[in-house]
Design an enzyme around this catalytic site. Structure first.
Site, PDB file in Angstrom:
ATOM      1  N   HIS A   1     -30.359  15.730   9.043  1.00 56.73           N
ATOM      2  CA  HIS A   1     -30.832  16.381  10.265  1.00 56.73           C
ATOM      3  C   HIS A   1     -31.562  17.675   9.934  1.00 56.73           C
ATOM      4  CE1 HIS A   1     -27.658  14.010  12.735  1.00 56.73           C
ATOM      5  NE2 HIS A   1     -28.807  13.388  12.672  1.00 56.73           N
TER       6      HIS A   1
ATOM      7  N   GLU B   1     -22.049   8.722  12.316  1.00 53.95           N
ATOM      8  CA  GLU B   1     -20.881   8.556  11.446  1.00 53.95           C
ATOM      9  C   GLU B   1     -19.766   7.819  12.175  1.00 53.95           C
ATOM     10  OE1 GLU B   1     -17.279  11.171   9.524  1.00 53.95           O
ATOM     11  OE2 GLU B   1     -19.239  12.141   9.633  1.00 53.95           O
TER      12      GLU B   1
END
Length: 297
Positions: free
Chosen positions: A55, A140
Protein backbone atom coordinates in the site's frame (compact mmCIF):
# COMPACT_ATOMS: atom_id res chain seq x y z
CA UNK A 1 11.23 16.37 26.90
CA UNK A 2 14.26 14.88 25.21
CA UNK A 3 16.89 16.87 23.32
CA UNK A 4 16.43 16.24 19.60
CA UNK A 5 20.17 16.17 19.13
CA UNK A 6 20.76 13.62 21.88
CA UNK A 7 21.13 9.86 21.64
CA UNK A 8 17.65 9.32 23.06
CA UNK A 9 15.95 5.93 22.82
CA UNK A 10 12.90 7.56 21.23
CA UNK A 11 14.22 7.42 17.69
CA UNK A 12 17.18 7.65 15.32
CA UNK A 13 18.52 10.93 14.01
CA UNK A 14 17.23 11.82 10.53
CA UNK A 15 18.96 15.21 10.32
CA UNK A 16 19.33 18.42 12.31
CA UNK A 17 16.20 18.83 14.39
CA UNK A 18 14.66 15.63 13.01
CA UNK A 19 14.17 12.34 14.81
CA UNK A 20 12.89 9.19 13.10
CA UNK A 21 10.80 6.78 15.16
CA UNK A 22 12.29 3.37 15.85
CA UNK A 23 11.10 0.67 13.47
CA UNK A 24 9.98 3.06 10.74
CA UNK A 25 9.82 1.84 7.16
CA UNK A 26 9.33 -1.44 5.36
CA UNK A 27 8.83 -4.51 7.54
CA UNK A 28 10.37 -7.92 6.90
CA UNK A 29 7.31 -9.21 5.04
CA UNK A 30 7.10 -6.21 2.69
CA UNK A 31 10.87 -6.26 2.08
CA UNK A 32 10.62 -9.96 1.15
CA UNK A 33 7.67 -9.32 -1.18
CA UNK A 34 9.51 -6.51 -2.96
CA UNK A 35 12.60 -8.68 -3.37
CA UNK A 36 10.54 -11.52 -4.86
CA UNK A 37 8.81 -9.08 -7.22
CA UNK A 38 12.14 -7.68 -8.43
CA UNK A 39 13.46 -11.21 -9.02
CA UNK A 40 10.31 -12.25 -10.91
CA UNK A 41 10.58 -9.20 -13.16
CA UNK A 42 14.12 -10.18 -14.16
CA UNK A 43 12.68 -13.08 -16.17
CA UNK A 44 11.21 -10.66 -18.69
CA UNK A 45 7.78 -12.30 -18.47
CA UNK A 46 4.67 -10.48 -17.33
CA UNK A 47 4.27 -10.38 -13.55
CA UNK A 48 0.76 -9.87 -12.18
CA UNK A 49 -0.59 -9.16 -8.71
CA UNK A 50 -4.21 -9.23 -7.55
CA UNK A 51 -4.34 -5.82 -5.91
CA UNK A 52 -1.33 -3.62 -5.08
CA UNK A 53 1.69 -5.54 -3.83
CA UNK A 54 2.09 -2.99 -1.04
CA UNK A 55 0.00 0.00 0.00
CA UNK A 56 2.42 2.61 -1.28
CA UNK A 57 1.51 4.36 -4.57
CA UNK A 58 5.02 5.66 -5.24
CA UNK A 59 6.66 2.25 -4.90
CA UNK A 60 3.92 0.67 -7.00
CA UNK A 61 4.54 3.29 -9.70
CA UNK A 62 8.24 2.42 -9.68
CA UNK A 63 7.47 -1.29 -10.11
CA UNK A 64 4.94 -0.53 -12.85
CA UNK A 65 7.74 1.14 -14.77
CA UNK A 66 9.50 -2.22 -14.79
CA UNK A 67 6.44 -4.09 -16.05
CA UNK A 68 4.70 -5.09 -12.82
CA UNK A 69 0.95 -5.26 -13.45
CA UNK A 70 -1.74 -4.85 -10.81
CA UNK A 71 -5.04 -6.55 -11.73
CA UNK A 72 -8.44 -6.82 -10.09
CA UNK A 73 -9.36 -10.25 -11.50
CA UNK A 74 -7.63 -13.16 -13.24
CA UNK A 75 -9.73 -12.61 -16.36
CA UNK A 76 -7.56 -9.55 -17.05
CA UNK A 77 -4.59 -11.83 -17.80
CA UNK A 78 -4.30 -12.16 -21.56
CA UNK A 79 -1.56 -14.78 -21.79
CA UNK A 80 1.00 -16.53 -19.65
CA UNK A 81 3.25 -15.03 -17.03
CA UNK A 82 3.55 -15.12 -13.27
CA UNK A 83 1.11 -14.34 -10.50
CA UNK A 84 2.84 -12.96 -7.42
CA UNK A 85 0.89 -13.53 -4.22
CA UNK A 86 1.28 -10.38 -2.15
CA UNK A 87 2.29 -10.35 1.50
CA UNK A 88 -1.38 -10.38 2.61
CA UNK A 89 -1.80 -13.86 1.13
CA UNK A 90 -4.49 -15.17 -1.20
CA UNK A 91 -7.36 -17.65 -1.07
CA UNK A 92 -6.32 -21.19 -2.18
CA UNK A 93 -9.18 -21.32 -4.72
CA UNK A 94 -7.83 -18.20 -6.45
CA UNK A 95 -4.31 -19.63 -6.56
CA UNK A 96 -5.65 -22.84 -8.13
CA UNK A 97 -7.61 -20.83 -10.69
CA UNK A 98 -4.40 -18.99 -11.62
CA UNK A 99 -2.60 -22.30 -12.13
CA UNK A 100 -5.44 -23.50 -14.34
CA UNK A 101 -4.84 -20.44 -16.51
CA UNK A 102 -1.20 -21.45 -16.92
CA UNK A 103 0.26 -18.82 -14.64
CA UNK A 104 3.37 -19.50 -12.63
CA UNK A 105 3.05 -18.77 -8.91
CA UNK A 106 5.47 -16.81 -6.73
CA UNK A 107 4.27 -16.82 -3.12
CA UNK A 108 5.24 -13.63 -1.29
CA UNK A 109 2.84 -14.24 1.61
CA UNK A 110 4.40 -12.85 4.78
CA UNK A 111 5.55 -15.77 6.96
CA UNK A 112 3.63 -14.27 9.89
CA UNK A 113 0.46 -14.16 7.81
CA UNK A 114 1.11 -17.72 6.67
CA UNK A 115 1.31 -18.75 10.32
CA UNK A 116 -2.19 -17.34 10.96
CA UNK A 117 -3.55 -19.19 7.92
CA UNK A 118 -1.99 -22.48 9.02
CA UNK A 119 -3.12 -22.04 12.61
CA UNK A 120 -6.70 -21.27 11.56
CA UNK A 121 -6.82 -24.45 9.47
CA UNK A 122 -5.35 -26.59 12.28
CA UNK A 123 -7.75 -25.17 14.86
CA UNK A 124 -10.72 -25.67 12.57
CA UNK A 125 -9.72 -29.31 11.98
CA UNK A 126 -9.33 -29.78 15.74
CA UNK A 127 -12.97 -28.87 16.22
CA UNK A 128 -12.70 -25.27 17.34
CA UNK A 129 -14.99 -22.51 16.14
CA UNK A 130 -12.36 -20.16 14.76
CA UNK A 131 -12.81 -16.43 15.32
CA UNK A 132 -10.57 -13.90 13.55
CA UNK A 133 -10.12 -10.49 15.15
CA UNK A 134 -9.70 -8.21 12.17
CA UNK A 135 -11.17 -6.09 9.42
CA UNK A 136 -13.35 -8.38 7.28
CA UNK A 137 -12.74 -6.59 3.92
CA UNK A 138 -8.95 -6.54 4.41
CA UNK A 139 -7.13 -8.83 1.93
CA UNK A 140 -5.24 -10.58 4.72
CA UNK A 141 -8.48 -11.51 6.48
CA UNK A 142 -10.12 -12.61 3.23
CA UNK A 143 -7.14 -14.89 2.60
CA UNK A 144 -7.34 -16.36 6.11
CA UNK A 145 -11.02 -17.16 5.58
CA UNK A 146 -10.15 -18.68 2.22
CA UNK A 147 -8.03 -21.22 4.09
CA UNK A 148 -10.51 -21.67 6.96
CA UNK A 149 -13.94 -20.96 5.42
CA UNK A 150 -15.90 -21.54 8.63
CA UNK A 151 -14.00 -18.81 10.48
CA UNK A 152 -15.96 -15.81 11.73
CA UNK A 153 -14.53 -12.28 11.68
CA UNK A 154 -15.09 -9.78 14.48
CA UNK A 155 -13.75 -6.26 14.82
CA UNK A 156 -14.88 -5.28 18.30
CA UNK A 157 -16.56 -6.40 21.52
CA UNK A 158 -20.05 -5.67 20.21
CA UNK A 159 -19.50 -8.10 17.33
CA UNK A 160 -18.46 -10.79 19.84
CA UNK A 161 -21.62 -10.27 21.86
CA UNK A 162 -23.77 -10.77 18.76
CA UNK A 163 -22.22 -14.17 17.96
CA UNK A 164 -24.14 -17.38 18.63
CA UNK A 165 -21.41 -19.44 20.29
CA UNK A 166 -21.11 -22.70 22.18
CA UNK A 167 -18.52 -25.39 22.85
CA UNK A 168 -14.88 -24.67 22.07
CA UNK A 169 -13.74 -21.49 20.32
CA UNK A 170 -10.30 -20.26 19.27
CA UNK A 171 -9.31 -16.65 18.65
CA UNK A 172 -6.60 -15.53 16.22
CA UNK A 173 -5.86 -12.05 14.88
CA UNK A 174 -5.08 -10.22 11.69
CA UNK A 175 -1.35 -9.52 12.03
CA UNK A 176 -1.86 -5.74 12.06
CA UNK A 177 -4.86 -5.73 14.42
CA UNK A 178 -4.81 -3.37 17.42
CA UNK A 179 -3.35 -5.14 20.49
CA UNK A 180 -5.75 -3.24 22.75
CA UNK A 181 -8.77 -4.23 20.67
CA UNK A 182 -7.52 -7.84 20.60
CA UNK A 183 -7.35 -7.95 24.39
CA UNK A 184 -10.88 -6.54 24.60
CA UNK A 185 -12.20 -9.16 22.16
CA UNK A 186 -10.44 -11.97 24.06
CA UNK A 187 -11.92 -10.74 27.36
CA UNK A 188 -15.40 -10.58 25.83
CA UNK A 189 -15.07 -14.19 24.70
CA UNK A 190 -13.91 -15.26 28.17
CA UNK A 191 -17.03 -13.61 29.59
CA UNK A 192 -19.20 -15.89 27.46
CA UNK A 193 -18.41 -18.84 29.79
CA UNK A 194 -17.88 -21.28 26.94
CA UNK A 195 -16.50 -24.79 27.26
CA UNK A 196 -13.06 -23.55 26.15
CA UNK A 197 -11.65 -20.27 24.83
CA UNK A 198 -8.24 -20.66 23.25
CA UNK A 199 -6.48 -17.36 22.52
CA UNK A 200 -3.63 -17.23 19.98
CA UNK A 201 -2.02 -13.79 19.76
CA UNK A 202 -0.90 -13.64 16.12
CA UNK A 203 -0.36 -9.86 15.98
CA UNK A 204 2.97 -8.92 14.38
CA UNK A 205 5.41 -7.81 17.10
CA UNK A 206 7.12 -5.42 14.66
CA UNK A 207 3.79 -3.67 14.10
CA UNK A 208 3.34 -3.22 17.84
CA UNK A 209 6.89 -1.89 18.25
CA UNK A 210 6.45 0.51 15.32
CA UNK A 211 3.28 1.91 16.86
CA UNK A 212 4.91 2.23 20.28
CA UNK A 213 7.96 3.96 18.79
CA UNK A 214 5.85 6.50 16.91
CA UNK A 215 3.60 7.24 19.88
CA UNK A 216 6.55 7.62 22.27
CA UNK A 217 8.37 9.96 19.88
CA UNK A 218 5.24 12.09 19.46
CA UNK A 219 5.48 13.03 23.14
CA UNK A 220 8.92 14.61 22.64
CA UNK A 221 8.49 16.71 19.50
CA UNK A 222 6.63 19.79 18.27
CA UNK A 223 5.26 18.19 15.10
CA UNK A 224 5.00 14.69 13.62
CA UNK A 225 5.12 13.65 9.98
CA UNK A 226 3.79 10.15 9.32
CA UNK A 227 4.90 8.88 5.91
CA UNK A 228 3.04 6.30 3.85
CA UNK A 229 0.25 5.59 1.41
CA UNK A 230 -3.14 6.97 2.34
CA UNK A 231 -4.51 3.52 1.48
CA UNK A 232 -2.24 1.96 4.11
CA UNK A 233 -4.17 0.91 7.22
CA UNK A 234 -1.07 0.64 9.40
CA UNK A 235 0.13 4.11 8.35
CA UNK A 236 -3.27 5.61 9.13
CA UNK A 237 -3.09 3.94 12.53
CA UNK A 238 0.32 5.53 13.19
CA UNK A 239 -1.10 8.95 12.35
CA UNK A 240 -4.04 8.38 14.71
CA UNK A 241 -1.74 7.35 17.55
CA UNK A 242 0.53 10.37 17.10
CA UNK A 243 -2.37 12.81 16.86
CA UNK A 244 -3.79 11.21 20.00
CA UNK A 245 -0.69 12.37 21.88
CA UNK A 246 -1.78 15.97 21.23
CA UNK A 247 0.98 16.88 18.77
CA UNK A 248 0.22 18.39 15.34
CA UNK A 249 0.42 15.40 12.98
CA UNK A 250 0.59 15.34 9.20
CA UNK A 251 0.13 12.20 7.09
CA UNK A 252 2.16 12.68 3.91
CA UNK A 253 3.05 10.40 1.02
CA UNK A 254 5.92 12.42 -0.47
CA UNK A 255 8.27 15.21 0.53
CA UNK A 256 6.54 17.76 -1.64
CA UNK A 257 3.54 17.70 0.68
CA UNK A 258 5.57 19.17 3.55
CA UNK A 259 5.15 22.95 3.72
CA UNK A 260 6.89 25.78 5.53
CA UNK A 261 3.71 26.51 7.51
CA UNK A 262 3.73 22.99 8.97
CA UNK A 263 7.18 23.60 10.42
CA UNK A 264 6.86 27.23 11.56
CA UNK A 265 7.81 27.61 15.25
CA UNK A 266 8.15 23.82 15.53
CA UNK A 267 11.90 23.12 15.68
CA UNK A 268 11.67 19.57 17.03
CA UNK A 269 10.39 17.33 14.25
CA UNK A 270 9.40 13.69 14.53
CA UNK A 271 9.09 11.32 11.59
CA UNK A 272 7.41 7.90 11.50
CA UNK A 273 6.71 5.66 8.52
CA UNK A 274 4.38 2.78 7.78
CA UNK A 275 5.38 -0.79 7.01
CA UNK A 276 5.03 -0.20 3.25
CA UNK A 277 7.17 2.95 3.09
CA UNK A 278 10.59 2.37 1.48
CA UNK A 279 13.68 4.12 2.78
CA UNK A 280 14.08 6.30 -0.31
CA UNK A 281 10.76 8.00 0.42
CA UNK A 282 11.65 8.51 4.10
CA UNK A 283 14.98 10.04 3.06
CA UNK A 284 13.26 12.37 0.57
CA UNK A 285 10.81 13.64 3.22
CA UNK A 286 13.65 14.23 5.70
CA UNK A 287 15.60 16.14 3.03
CA UNK A 288 12.56 18.31 2.35
CA UNK A 289 12.17 19.05 6.07
CA UNK A 290 15.85 19.93 6.41
CA UNK A 291 15.67 22.26 3.42
CA UNK A 292 12.67 24.11 4.86
CA UNK A 293 14.33 24.29 8.28
CA UNK A 294 17.39 25.90 6.67
CA UNK A 295 15.22 28.53 5.02
CA UNK A 296 13.63 29.38 8.37
CA UNK A 297 16.94 29.63 10.22
Amino acid sequence: MSDMGSDSDSGSVGGAGIRVAEGSGVCFGVCRALRLAETALESGEAVYCLGPLIHNPQEMERLAGRGFRVIDALREVAGGGTLLIRSHGLQPAVVEAARQRGLGIVDATCPLVRRVQTLAVELQKAGYRVIVAGDAPHPEVRAIRGHAPAAVVVQDVEAVRRLDLSGRVALVAQTTFSPEAFRDVAAALQDRRLQEVRVEDTICAATVERQRGAADLAEHVDVMFVIGGRNSANTNRLAELCAGRGVPTYHVEVGGEVTEAMLRHRPRVGVAAGASTPQWIIDAVCERIKALQSEQA
